[in-house]
Scaffold this motif. Structure first.
Motif, short mmCIF file in Angstrom:
data_model
loop_
_atom_site.label_atom_id
_atom_site.label_comp_id
_atom_site.label_asym_id
_atom_site.label_seq_id
_atom_site.Cartn_x
_atom_site.Cartn_y
_atom_site.Cartn_z
N ASN A 65 52.79 72.21 32.18
CA ASN A 65 54.17 72.24 31.71
C ASN A 65 54.81 70.84 31.65
OD1 ASN A 65 54.08 71.94 34.40
ND2 ASN A 65 55.75 73.34 34.90
N ASN A 66 53.99 69.80 31.72
CA ASN A 66 54.50 68.43 31.68
C ASN A 66 53.99 67.72 30.45
OD1 ASN A 66 56.23 67.55 33.54
ND2 ASN A 66 54.72 66.65 34.90
N LYS A 67 54.62 67.90 29.34
CA LYS A 67 54.10 67.26 28.13
C LYS A 67 54.78 65.92 27.91
CE LYS A 67 51.22 70.44 27.42
NZ LYS A 67 49.86 70.21 27.89
N SER A 68 56.08 65.89 28.13
CA SER A 68 56.77 64.62 27.93
C SER A 68 57.98 64.53 28.83
CB SER A 68 57.15 64.44 26.47
OG SER A 68 58.04 65.47 26.11
N GLN A 69 58.52 63.34 28.90
CA GLN A 69 59.68 63.10 29.74
C GLN A 69 60.94 63.11 28.87
OE1 GLN A 69 59.68 59.72 32.75
NE2 GLN A 69 61.27 59.01 31.36
N SER A 70 61.97 63.80 29.32
CA SER A 70 63.22 63.77 28.55
C SER A 70 64.27 62.92 29.23
CB SER A 70 63.76 65.19 28.34
OG SER A 70 64.02 65.78 29.60
N LYS A 121 62.74 60.11 39.79
CA LYS A 121 62.46 61.50 39.39
C LYS A 121 62.56 61.58 37.87
CE LYS A 121 65.70 64.71 40.19
NZ LYS A 121 66.84 65.40 40.88
N TYR A 122 61.95 62.60 37.32
CA TYR A 122 61.97 62.72 35.85
C TYR A 122 62.29 64.16 35.48
CZ TYR A 122 57.44 64.92 36.47
OH TYR A 122 56.44 65.78 36.87
N TRP A 123 62.69 64.34 34.24
CA TRP A 123 62.89 65.66 33.67
C TRP A 123 61.88 65.81 32.54
CZ3 TRP A 123 66.53 62.82 36.03
CH2 TRP A 123 67.47 63.47 36.85
N ASN A 124 61.29 66.98 32.42
CA ASN A 124 60.26 67.16 31.38
C ASN A 124 60.91 67.61 30.06
OD1 ASN A 124 60.78 69.84 31.63
ND2 ASN A 124 58.71 70.42 32.30
N GLN A 125 60.06 67.96 29.11
CA GLN A 125 60.56 68.33 27.78
C GLN A 125 61.49 69.55 27.83
OE1 GLN A 125 57.39 68.51 28.83
NE2 GLN A 125 57.04 70.70 28.84
N PRO A 914 49.69 66.16 24.98
CA PRO A 914 48.97 65.86 26.22
C PRO A 914 48.19 67.07 26.75
CG PRO A 914 51.17 64.96 26.30
CD PRO A 914 51.10 65.75 25.04
N GLY A 915 47.05 66.78 27.32
CA GLY A 915 46.22 67.84 27.88
C GLY A 915 44.75 67.48 27.81
N VAL A 916 43.91 68.43 28.19
CA VAL A 916 42.46 68.22 28.17
C VAL A 916 41.89 69.20 27.15
CG1 VAL A 916 40.35 68.35 29.55
CG2 VAL A 916 42.47 67.52 30.58
N TYR A 917 41.11 68.72 26.22
CA TYR A 917 40.62 69.57 25.13
C TYR A 917 39.14 69.36 24.88
CZ TYR A 917 45.65 69.41 24.12
OH TYR A 917 47.01 69.46 24.21
N LYS A 918 38.51 70.45 24.43
CA LYS A 918 37.11 70.37 23.99
C LYS A 918 37.06 70.81 22.54
CE LYS A 918 35.09 71.86 28.32
NZ LYS A 918 34.08 71.20 28.97
#
Ligand code: BGC
Length: 927
Positions: A65-70, A121-125, A914-918
């Motif tokens: 659930n952490n794709k980017s920072q807002s 601290k950060y906020w996500n998308q 962002p993520g891990v993909y095959k």
């Protein structure tokens, strides 16, 4: 009516409560905290930090659930207990921004010695907030000369008049000590220390650190770096003793192959200030001053970077850094004031340390001596544990390779004697590690030990020393020789990042040759965490720039010849720009912009009608030169003009990145003007005229964008012809080689680049591997099994320049490159070709780990990638696009995380979050 309005009020208050709880629910900290908190160029909790206006960077944990920072919030305080709510130095407040790197501190002014704590601290998308990060900290060093109350101290080591091999004065190493009493209970102690020379410090008999040859090498006449140590645990109540060993090092030792500068060097000195804070808040300070005593009669008799160390155990002074030692016979030191002309600044990158231990793999006897083979060319010192008899002198020699008859090949050390001597004071096993020298070697030869004992491999261990940075990336493939090349590149990096970027680590040079740095810098940034290393050296480059804008051949400049070379001085535009592309940190551009501009003016001053007359080393060490010259066949004027245009272009790009529109226009126009003159002077219809037609002349024109659009294709055809005429082999030296892969890659000639890279015959990368290289060599033919060593003595076997191909291996073979500065947008575009069946790389970028790993199995192409949070990637997946591909094992269906942007016949273009993909695709027959 009343009833109705009450009802309305009731409904409103219910809504209000719901809204508030919704908001507070959103505000609740649910996400894992940010990690890998760093300041400025990648420092983690530094002590003795150099900059009172640091920048902050952090990484978002890789979560689904952490794709980017807002948004983010940084809080900075003078005590950890004030965080997060009572931050007294800075509270950035919540900033709606995706920026998670290089955020500039904007709080209270920080001062020397200040300890600072921070968290983020950060906020996500989805506007969910994270927990506060761990609290990190930094402590500033002494930022101003006026912070120093101490004086430079040392003995007059010229008195003895010991003359070295270049008739230079040798300064005997000194031992300096002071006994002092503290009257109170200590809370904390900081030792601020530096030297004109190199030092090792102990307190009460204990080593303060494992740093190698601090403070390191800077333009000493302008700036000397200072080091801060936390010595709280080494101070005792009552009596204490501090002891410092001091040797000439780079400052007062023989350096450079030219005699004239080293006949009369300044005597080595130390400067130290021990600041004690007591439990009751009072302060005490111990300074280097006239109360110190010193001697040159200690065991290290001589120490020189080039020539090695001489150690006499009979002169050991047991416990000389403890209270019990009596220094009656020692001399009082001479005292010198601090001058304002030499800035004392905290070291801005890491010190050298012993990083890796190499064990001896084989031993054999040769002419009564024993040779130890570490099977890896390395840089550092040996740790010797060998049986000796009282009075014997052990001789320790080094070599990077053996001659075919098994004898030591030391011709390539040229004037560097690179030999250590150890005299034993008693029978038994001695343990010795030279302290104030370093060597480049694979073989160690010992003679003069107790021959009644059987030689054993564990008599010699190699301690590999380099600036204390960590690995930043990995590269692996299915081809053993390509893996060996990667290993040789990494060993070249380790061997030549000894506080400054050196040309070579073993002969009588080991200097900051600017051209070599320019060529190899980009590759180093993939393999090691070297941003601070380069940023620090760039400060030395700025300090060394001549008043007319010229950049010296070497930095720090020890040649003082005011000479400049095209392609060498351009390090000052190329390296800042490359660092910016890798990091996205504008600071590197801001710091160096004035230097870039002055350098471009210097180019201008050396040009007539925009055609350069600068000249000098040209395409250094081009193989098979028709003119027989080390400087190769490519026209010096063509090279100079090409770099003039390129530096103007990089200066224009820098201006643009910094929002300096006017300067962008000025330098961009200059770039275009120089490019036009270049084309007019040296090319007709894309073909080189009037000067020698070489691979490098075409490479420069194409890589630096110097030809009009309609002639580029023709120039490429001529380049391919030149390569074909060389039987599909390279003919490039230092300047042309890094451009070869860049140009062939960018113009779609991947097959040909693979051919050149996998060539086994001279000149090629694998040629040296076939001759047994474990590092990158200075020459494409430094040695061959048939012909032996290159007859020229300038023949380093550890010279990183041709390792520049490493950048292409990461960017093209594995396929990881930034689209935008700092990898906010990443391109993953692997280029699979014969003979490789797999390759993989991973790189730490400012946002986290990026990985790309591919494998061909039958007609299937498997690509596994990792894209870090707060970035996105354009993935070019090789494929027969008539058939669908698999994503994580299932037929690809477009989704939020992977979108199909475009497809050509043999490639899918995907936009990936962002993520891990095959991915698994079907290859076309010709792929
Ligand atoms: C160095 C080089 C350097 C060159 C200048 C050599 O002696 O080792 O690598 O760039 O001089 O041409």
């Amino acid at each position: 009516m009343i009833h109705k309005s009450m009802q309305k009020a009731f409904t409103i208050s219910i809504l209000y409560v719901v809204l508030i709880s919704l908001i507070s629910c959103k505000q609740k900290e649910t996400l894992e905290k940010a990690n890998d908190l760093k300041i400025s160029e990648g420092f983690e909790n530094p002590l003795g930090f150099y900059n009172a206006i640091p920048t902050f960077s952090w990484k978002l944990p890789a979560l689904d659930n952490n794709k980017s920072q807002s948004a983010y919030q940084i809080v900075v305080a003078s005590r950890p207990d004030l965080l997060p709510n009572k931050a007294d130095l800075w509270n950035s407040k919540k900033q709606n921004s995706a920026k998670s790197t290089w955020v500039k501190y904007q709080g209270e002014k920080l001062k020397s010695r200040q300890k600072v704590y921070w968290q983020v601290k950060y906020w996500n998308q989805d506007k969910e907030s994270s927990f506060w990060s761990d609290i990190n900290h930094f402590e500033l060093g002494l930022l101003n000369n006026s912070d120093w109350k101490a004086k430079w101290i040392g003995l007059d080591t010229k008195k003895e008049k010991i003359i070295g091999i270049q008739k230079n004065i040798l300064h005997r190493p000194q031992y300096l000590r002071k006994n002092f009493k503290i009257s109170n209970t200590i809370a904390s102690a900081r030792l601020y220390i530096t030297a004109k020379g190199v030092f090792d410090v102990a307190l009460n008999g204990k080593d303060v650190s494992d740093d190698v040859m601090p403070p390191g090498y800077t333009p000493y006449k302008k700036r000397i770096e200072t080091i801060t140590y936390d010595v709280t645990n080494l101070i005792e109540s009552g009596q204490n003793t501090i002891g410092v060993e001091l040797a000439a090092g780079w400052h007062s030792g023989r350096l450079g192959w030219m005699k004239k500068f080293w006949l009369d060097t300044e005597t080595p000195k130390i400067l130290c200030q021990l600041e004690l804070t007591m439990k009751d808040g009072s302060k005490e300070i111990i300074l280097s001053d006239d109360s110190w005593k010193a001697t040159t009669k200690g065991p290290i008799r001589l120490a020189s970077i080039y020539d090695g160390e001489t150690y006499d155990a009979n002169l050991e002074m047991p416990s000389w850094t403890t209270n019990s030692f009596i220094d009656k016979t020692w001399e009082h030191v001479n005292v010198f004031p601090i001058s304002d002309d030499i800035r004392l600044e905290p070291k801005r990158h890491t010190t050298v340390k012993s990083k890796i231990k190499l064990t001896t793999k084989q031993i054999f006897e040769k002419d009564g001596a024993i040779i130890f083979d570490l099977e890896q060319n390395m840089v550092g010192v040996p740790l010797i544990k060998v049986p000796m008899k009282k009075g014997q002198t052990l001789k320790i020699r080094f070599a990077e390779m053996l001659s075919p008859d098994g004898t030591f090949y030391t011709e390539n050390y040229r004037g560097a004697l690179s030999t250590n001597y150890y005299t034993a004071k008693e029978d038994g096993i001695i343990e010795y590690m030279p302290k104030f020298t370093f060597h480049g070697f694979r073989y160690v030869e010992l003679s003069g030990f107790d021959t009644s004992k059987n030689p054993s491999k564990n008599w010699v261990t190699g301690l590999v020393q380099y600036s204390d940075f960590e690995k930043n990336g990995t590269f692996m493939s299915s081809h053993p020789k390509l893996n060996q090349l990667q290993s040789n590149i990494v060993w070249g990096l380790r061997g030549n990042f000894f506080d400054i970027p050196t040309d070579c680590p073993q002969r009588d040079e080991r200097m900051g040759w600017t051209g070599d740095a320019q060529v190899f810098g980009p590759t180093s940034m993939f393999n090691a965490d070297v941003y601070k290393f380069w940023a620090s050296w760039l400060q030395s480059v700025r300090e060394s720039q001549f008043d007319n804008g010229g950049i010296p051949w070497v930095v720090p400049d020890v040649l003082y010849n005011n000479k400049v070379s095209a392609g060498w001085g351009d390090v000052c535009t190329i390296i800042p720009w490359k660092i910016y592309m890798r990091t996205g940190d504008e600071k590197v551009l801001e710091e160096n912009f004035e230097m870039m501009k002055a350098w471009v003016s210097f180019h201008e001053s050396k040009a007539k009608n925009y055609i350069s007359t600068m000249g000098f080393f040209a395409d250094w060490l081009q193989p098979l030169p028709e003119n027989g010259d080390n400087r190769g066949d490519t026209s010096k004027s063509l090279i100079g003009t090409a770099f003039f245009a390129h530096s103007a272009n990089l200066t224009a790009k820098t201006a643009k990145a910094l929002g300096k529109t006017k300067e962008f226009e000025k330098y961009n126009t200059l770039y275009k003007t120089v490019a036009k003159s270049f084309e007019k002077k040296f090319f007709v219809n894309g073909k080189v005229i009037k000067v020698a037609e070489t691979q490098t002349s075409y490479l420069l024109a194409l890589a630096f964008g110097l030809l009009s659009d309609q002639h580029k294709e023709s120039a490429k055809t001529h380049l391919l012809r030149k390569i074909a005429e060389a039987d599909n082999h390279l003919r490039t030296g230092f300047l042309g080689t890094p451009l070869l892969s860049e140009v062939l890659g960018a113009t779609g000639e991947i097959d040909l680049m693979y051919k050149l890279l996998f060539n086994e015959t001279y000149p090629s990368w694998f040629y040296s591997i076939n001759q047994g290289a474990t590092t990158i060599w200075e020459r494409w033919n430094s040695y061959s099994k048939e012909e032996g060593f290159n007859p020229q003595k300038m023949n380093s076997l550890n010279h990183y320049a041709y390792g520049a191909i490493g950048e292409w291996m990461y960017e093209r073979i594995a396929g990881i490159a930034p689209i935008e500065a700092g990898y906010k947008k990443i391109r993953i575009a692997p280029q699979p070709r014969n003979p490789l069946t797999s390759a993989s790389a991973s790189v730490q970028v400012p946002f986290g780990n990026v990985a790309s790993s591919w494998q061909i199995k039958g007609d299937k192409f498997h690509l596994n990638i990792t894209i870090p949070p707060n970035t996105s990637a354009k993935v070019l997946l090789p494929a027969d696009t008539n058939k669908n591909f698999l994503l994580n094992g299932s037929d690809f269906v477009e989704n939020t995380y992977v979108k199909l942007k475009y497809k050509s016949k043999d490639e899918f273009e995907l936009l990936v979050q962002p993520g891990v993909y095959k991915f698994t695709s079907n290859l076309n027959k010709d792929q």
